[in-house]
Write a protein that holds these residues in place. Structure first.
Motif, PDB file in Angstrom:
ATOM      1  N   ALA A  60       0.832  -1.201   0.000  1.00  0.00           N
ATOM      2  CA  ALA A  60       0.000   0.000   0.000  1.00  0.00           C
ATOM      3  C   ALA A  60       0.867   1.252   0.000  1.00  0.00           C
ATOM      4  O   ALA A  60       0.343   2.366   0.025  1.00  0.00           O
ATOM      5  N   SER A  61       2.183   1.075   0.000  1.00  0.00           N
ATOM      6  CA  SER A  61       3.148   2.185  -0.042  1.00  0.00           C
ATOM      7  C   SER A  61       3.015   3.134   1.136  1.00  0.00           C
ATOM      8  O   SER A  61       3.207   4.340   0.992  1.00  0.00           O
ATOM      9  N   VAL A  62       2.710   2.594   2.324  1.00  0.00           N
ATOM     10  CA  VAL A  62       2.579   3.471   3.489  1.00  0.00           C
ATOM     11  C   VAL A  62       3.231   2.852   4.730  1.00  0.00           C
ATOM     12  O   VAL A  62       3.297   1.631   4.880  1.00  0.00           O
ATOM     13  N   LEU A  63       3.732   3.746   5.580  1.00  0.00           N
ATOM     14  CA  LEU A  63       4.161   3.405   6.932  1.00  0.00           C
ATOM     15  C   LEU A  63       3.189   4.106   7.866  1.00  0.00           C
ATOM     16  O   LEU A  63       3.044   5.330   7.821  1.00  0.00           O
ATOM     17  N   VAL A  64       2.495   3.332   8.691  1.00  0.00           N
ATOM     18  CA  VAL A  64       1.455   3.874   9.559  1.00  0.00           C
ATOM     19  C   VAL A  64       1.932   3.835  11.009  1.00  0.00           C
ATOM     20  O   VAL A  64       2.481   2.823  11.476  1.00  0.00           O
ATOM     21  N   GLY A  65       1.712   4.943  11.732  1.00  0.00           N
ATOM     22  CA  GLY A  65       1.989   5.005  13.158  1.00  0.00           C
ATOM     23  C   GLY A  65       0.698   4.975  13.937  1.00  0.00           C
ATOM     24  O   GLY A  65      -0.271   5.662  13.590  1.00  0.00           O
ATOM     25  N   TYR A  66       0.653   4.160  14.988  1.00  0.00           N
ATOM     26  CA  TYR A  66      -0.549   4.000  15.805  1.00  0.00           C
ATOM     27  C   TYR A  66      -0.275   4.412  17.248  1.00  0.00           C
ATOM     28  O   TYR A  66       0.820   4.171  17.778  1.00  0.00           O
ATOM     29  N   ALA A  67      -1.278   4.988  17.884  1.00  0.00           N
ATOM     30  CA  ALA A  67      -1.256   5.170  19.329  1.00  0.00           C
ATOM     31  C   ALA A  67      -1.758   3.886  19.974  1.00  0.00           C
ATOM     32  O   ALA A  67      -2.746   3.296  19.527  1.00  0.00           O
TER      33      ALA A  67
ATOM     34  N   SER B  36      -6.014  -1.805  21.860  1.00  0.00           N
ATOM     35  CA  SER B  36      -6.437  -1.310  20.561  1.00  0.00           C
ATOM     36  C   SER B  36      -5.450  -0.270  20.045  1.00  0.00           C
ATOM     37  O   SER B  36      -4.639   0.278  20.804  1.00  0.00           O
ATOM     38  N   LEU B  37      -5.518  -0.006  18.747  1.00  0.00           N
ATOM     39  CA  LEU B  37      -4.604   0.919  18.087  1.00  0.00           C
ATOM     40  C   LEU B  37      -5.398   1.969  17.323  1.00  0.00           C
ATOM     41  O   LEU B  37      -6.385   1.648  16.662  1.00  0.00           O
ATOM     42  N   THR B  38      -4.947   3.217  17.390  1.00  0.00           N
ATOM     43  CA  THR B  38      -5.557   4.312  16.640  1.00  0.00           C
ATOM     44  C   THR B  38      -4.493   4.970  15.772  1.00  0.00           C
ATOM     45  O   THR B  38      -3.450   5.405  16.285  1.00  0.00           O
ATOM     46  N   GLU B  39      -4.767   5.054  14.480  1.00  0.00           N
ATOM     47  CA  GLU B  39      -3.807   5.678  13.569  1.00  0.00           C
ATOM     48  C   GLU B  39      -3.631   7.147  13.920  1.00  0.00           C
ATOM     49  O   GLU B  39      -4.595   7.877  14.098  1.00  0.00           O
ATOM     50  N   HIS B  40      -2.350   7.594  13.999  1.00  0.00           N
ATOM     51  CA  HIS B  40      -2.098   9.015  14.265  1.00  0.00           C
ATOM     52  C   HIS B  40      -1.112   9.638  13.288  1.00  0.00           C
ATOM     53  O   HIS B  40      -0.925  10.858  13.289  1.00  0.00           O
ATOM     54  N   THR B  41      -0.486   8.811  12.444  1.00  0.00           N
ATOM     55  CA  THR B  41       0.396   9.361  11.427  1.00  0.00           C
ATOM     56  C   THR B  41       0.531   8.366  10.294  1.00  0.00           C
ATOM     57  O   THR B  41       0.330   7.157  10.478  1.00  0.00           O
ATOM     58  N   LYS B  42       0.849   8.885   9.116  1.00  0.00           N
ATOM     59  CA  LYS B  42       1.005   8.023   7.941  1.00  0.00           C
ATOM     60  C   LYS B  42       2.011   8.681   7.003  1.00  0.00           C
ATOM     61  O   LYS B  42       1.941   9.874   6.736  1.00  0.00           O
ATOM     62  N   MET B  43       2.952   7.886   6.510  1.00  0.00           N
ATOM     63  CA  MET B  43       3.971   8.384   5.601  1.00  0.00           C
ATOM     64  C   MET B  43       4.007   7.510   4.351  1.00  0.00           C
ATOM     65  O   MET B  43       3.900   6.280   4.429  1.00  0.00           O
ATOM     66  N   THR B  44       4.211   8.139   3.201  1.00  0.00           N
ATOM     67  CA  THR B  44       4.368   7.398   1.957  1.00  0.00           C
ATOM     68  C   THR B  44       5.775   6.796   1.892  1.00  0.00           C
ATOM     69  O   THR B  44       6.760   7.448   2.227  1.00  0.00           O
ATOM     70  N   ILE B  45       5.846   5.525   1.501  1.00  0.00           N
ATOM     71  CA  ILE B  45       7.122   4.831   1.345  1.00  0.00           C
ATOM     72  C   ILE B  45       7.167   4.198  -0.039  1.00  0.00           C
ATOM     73  O   ILE B  45       6.138   4.074  -0.703  1.00  0.00           O
TER      74      ILE B  45
END
Length: 285
Positions: A252-259, A265-274
């Protein structure tokens, strides 16, 4: 090459190769970090299984044993009509975990072929602060196994704790991250494009959140073994304070950061294109 394991006490580096028969090669490490290839060669083949495919090598934290997971008992093969055959390890033969004693010289002793606790063992992670208790993620068993290794290298396994597999089998549960307090384990599901979480209570595994986050869709072209379009998550990393989990989704070409929340449980808080389908590992400090 699949993975590396370094013994600080022996100043020795172990390199694991997917294809054998020389699955493990050994390097001496000098004081200035230079490598010297040693003559030793080790195989994880056993009996009639002469082309096994390992995935990971991990030293026990006390440096006494090198543990290796075997994913396939034979190299995957595709017939002329396009059908791929996968011979998964540890099913039915309970020998998908190989334990090598580490000798004083840094060489390896006679391997012990043991039950990994589930089909397609993929990823080993010791609990923080323990040289005995470890978890094994099983890609085809679709769950986690808590295991213990004794002073002789013998491994005992608890019952496998699977995730929900209504979307299709196998889930290809692979990479693991353990929270600093050993309360939670986050397991990456390659086939589903998401993460599940487990909790550890009184030395026992149980599902915390399954899934722990929403699935990340793939690009519509890559399919996992179960036939689902997958975003191909390949590795995760948990920050040392246990508050943030980062996950690669290569297809999906993304690096996702979760809280990370107290219920697992995890909540997405950042996303970067890779780069598409390129990064395969994460590390941090």
């Amino acid at each position: 090459m699949k993975s590396l394991a370094y013994s600080r006490s022996h100043q020795t580096l172990y390199a694991l190769h997917a294809f054998g028969p020389d699955h493990v090669r050994v390097f001496s490490v000098s004081e200035d970090g230079a490598l010297s290839l040693r003559a030793e060669r080790y195989s994880v083949n056993v009996g009639t299984r002469t082309d096994r495919i390992p995935t990971q090598a991990v030293l026990s934290p006390d440096g006494k044993f090198l543990l290796i997971d075997i994913l396939f008992d034979a190299r995957p093969a595709t017939s002329p009509d396009g059908v791929t055959t996968l011979v998964v390890s540890n099913a039915p033969d309970p020998d998908g975990l190989v334990v090598f004693p580490v000798e004083a010289s840094g060489g390896l002793g006679k391997p012990l072929f043991q039950d990994a606790g589930g089909a397609g063992p993929f990823y080993i992670a010791f609990l923080n602060g323990s040289s005995e208790t470890f978890l094994n993620g099983t890609a085809v068993g679709d769950g986690l196994v808590m295991s213990r290794i004794d002073s002789a290298g013998q491994v005992s396994v608890d019952e496998l704790v699977p995730i929900a597999t209504g979307a299709g089998k196998p889930s290809e549960l692979c990479w693991l991250a353990i929270s600093p307090d050993n309360r939670f384990v986050f397991a990456t599901n390659f086939g589903y494009g998401n993460i599940s979480s487990y909790r550890i209570d009184d030395g026992k595994l149980a599902i915390a959140q399954d899934p722990a986050c929403e699935s990340v869709p793939g690009d519509g072209t890559f399919r996992a073994v179960n036939g689902l379009v997958s975003s191909g998550p390949s590795d995760n990393w948990l920050s040392p304070d246990g508050k943030h989990l980062y996950q690669i989704y290569g297809n999906a070409s993304v690096l996702v950061g979760y809280a990370v929340h107290d219920d697992g449980s995890l909540t997405e808080h950042t996303k970067m294109t890779i780069p598409y389908n390129s990064p395969q590992g994460l590390a941090g400090f």
